[in-house]
Design a protein around this motif. Structure first.
Motif, short mmCIF file in Angstrom:
data_model
loop_
_atom_site.label_atom_id
_atom_site.label_comp_id
_atom_site.label_asym_id
_atom_site.label_seq_id
_atom_site.Cartn_x
_atom_site.Cartn_y
_atom_site.Cartn_z
N ARG A 156 38.34 87.00 -2.18
CA ARG A 156 37.77 87.03 -0.67
C ARG A 156 38.68 87.56 0.20
NH1 ARG A 156 34.22 88.93 -1.61
NH2 ARG A 156 33.64 87.93 0.57
N VAL A 157 40.04 87.05 0.72
CA VAL A 157 41.16 87.43 1.25
C VAL A 157 41.31 89.45 1.36
CG1 VAL A 157 43.25 87.63 1.96
CG2 VAL A 157 41.92 85.02 1.89
N ALA A 158 41.38 89.12 0.10
CA ALA A 158 41.84 91.09 -0.24
C ALA A 158 40.21 91.96 0.33
CB ALA A 158 42.09 91.22 -1.24
N ALA A 159 39.31 91.24 0.27
CA ALA A 159 38.01 91.77 0.40
C ALA A 159 38.53 91.87 2.18
CB ALA A 159 37.04 91.19 0.34
N HIS A 160 38.13 91.26 2.57
CA HIS A 160 38.26 91.22 4.21
C HIS A 160 39.63 91.91 4.65
CE1 HIS A 160 35.17 88.08 5.17
NE2 HIS A 160 34.78 87.93 4.31
N VAL A 161 40.49 92.07 4.31
CA VAL A 161 41.69 92.89 5.02
C VAL A 161 42.02 94.15 4.06
CG1 VAL A 161 43.62 93.01 5.25
CG2 VAL A 161 42.80 90.87 4.82
N THR A 162 40.74 94.43 2.59
CA THR A 162 40.77 95.67 2.92
C THR A 162 39.61 95.98 3.83
OG1 THR A 162 41.37 95.48 0.43
CG2 THR A 162 39.85 96.89 0.78
N ALA A 163 39.53 96.22 3.86
CA ALA A 163 37.60 96.25 4.72
C ALA A 163 38.63 96.73 6.11
CB ALA A 163 36.96 95.51 5.24
N LEU A 279 39.51 86.22 9.88
CA LEU A 279 38.93 86.42 8.76
C LEU A 279 38.41 85.64 7.39
CD1 LEU A 279 42.10 89.43 9.32
CD2 LEU A 279 39.75 89.80 9.63
N ALA A 280 38.38 86.17 6.26
CA ALA A 280 38.09 85.79 5.26
C ALA A 280 37.07 84.00 5.84
CB ALA A 280 39.13 85.44 4.15
N PRO A 281 36.18 83.98 6.66
CA PRO A 281 36.06 82.13 6.85
C PRO A 281 35.82 81.28 5.60
CG PRO A 281 34.35 84.06 7.40
CD PRO A 281 35.83 84.60 6.56
N GLY A 318 39.90 79.10 10.96
CA GLY A 318 41.42 78.76 9.75
C GLY A 318 42.10 80.02 10.00
N ALA A 319 41.77 81.07 9.60
CA ALA A 319 42.68 82.61 10.42
C ALA A 319 43.68 82.45 11.06
CB ALA A 319 41.91 83.54 10.05
N ASP A 320 42.66 82.22 12.54
CA ASP A 320 43.85 81.91 13.50
C ASP A 320 44.88 80.44 13.66
OD1 ASP A 320 42.79 83.59 15.49
OD2 ASP A 320 40.83 82.68 15.38
#
Length: 328
Positions: A156-163, A279-281, A318-320
């Motif tokens: 899930r994290v990789a999908a958001h960062v890849t975008a 990202l990735a909430p 969460g990301a912040d």
């Protein structure tokens, strides 16, 4: 330059051996070589100075240095907090950038071989001594996470960062980022290298090319390929159920750490681009909990991986909150 020489002279006068050994110069050169060698090896392997893995390196260096202090006034006799303070003081006095540059220029002017550079290895060793001010219990790994859940969180994290990486235009690659001294391109290169590094561990052939260019002409394609390669390693090599290295680190822990690093640096990238940082909430809270487990005992020292924790804005996602925990 004069101030640097004065500091070095004053330190030398205060700490010089009462009765110099006949082999003092050779012994000091041998220990300096060992410190440079171990520091450069740690940097090449991506070992953070404030990570548990740096602890054994510090212990080895202190053990090699202690005999060289036998002739000094009130010499340290064992590896303890006092000895490590003394060694750090010596490094800070000797590793003066102005003096190192002076000798390089002198050798260039006189045609003599230039001495090996000490700056990067010296900075790593000093940071490791600050982060490990006294002998510790050794490497204590956090509990192994559930392998399939760790894999899902990374996906899930990789999908958001890849975008996010896919959306970076060429003209934005030289923008600064919250990572001190890194441009957007350098940040993407670092994230790519982290994926490649963990993939190489799964293949039992750890890479040592952290300083190479891992992006080529297409930063987005290189990053996507690194993500695909790591996912293939997680699912196809048995990595998630194996252990690695002398500390028998669980493979699933690598997946968890990869998610932490990717989300933290994805946040850096979003900030650099002026993009939303949430990202990735769906998994960001889990990543924050993993970061606390992995890095909770890491000291926040000068030259270390993280600045002191900062308060997160009220209502932050969460990301912040991860960024604030890691000192962003």
């Amino acid at each position: 330059m004069r101030a640097a020489l004065r500091r070095l002279a004053e330190y030398s006068a205060r700490t010089a051996p009462v009765v110099p050994s006949a082999t003092a110069a050779e012994d000091a050169a041998r220990v300096a070589h060992l410190m440079r060698e171990r520091g450069e090896a740690a940097l090449a392997a991506g070992v953070a100075a404030d990570s548990p893995a740096a602890g054994p390196v510090v212990a080895e260096l202190v053990a090699a240095w202690l005999p060289t202090q036998a002739g000094t006034a009130d010499p340290p006799e064992r590896d303890d907090a006092r000895a490590r303070r003394r060694l750090l003081e010596q490094l800070e006095a000797a590793a003066e950038p102005h003096i190192e540059r002076y000798w390089q220029l002198m050798c260039a002017a006189t045609g003599r071989p230039q001495p090996p550079r000490w700056d990067a290895a010296g900075a790593w060793t000093a940071a490791a001594l600050r982060a490990h001010p006294e002998p510790g219990p050794g490497v204590v790994l956090p509990p192994a996470p559930d392998a399939q859940r760790a894999l899902y969180v990374y996906e899930r994290v990789a999908a958001h960062v890849t975008a996010l990486v896919d959306a970076v235009p060429e003209e934005a690659l030289e923008r600064p980022t919250p990572c001190d001294g890194w441009t957007v391109r350098q940040l993407i290169d670092h994230m790519t290298w982290e994926n490649l590094m963990i993939t190489s561990i799964a293949r039992d052939a750890p890479r040592a090319d952290q300083d190479a260019d891992h992006l080529g002409a297409d930063h987005a394609a290189a990053f996507r390929e690194s993500v695909a390669g790591l996912l293939a390693a997680f699912t196809g090599s048995g990595m998630l159920t194996r252990t690695y290295g002398p500390y028998e680190a669980p493979g699933a822990l690598f997946a968890q750490q990869a998610a932490v690093e990717l989300l933290a640096h994805g946040w850096d990238l979003a900030r650099a681009l002026g993009a939303p940082t949430g990202l990735a909430p769906e998994v960001a809270d889990e990543v924050l909990a993993a970061a606390r487990g992995i890095y909770g005992a890491a000291p926040r020292t000068e030259g270390g991986s993280f600045a002191p924790e900062r308060p997160a804005p009220e209502g932050a996602g969460g990301a912040d909150r991860l960024a604030a925990y890691l000192g962003r």
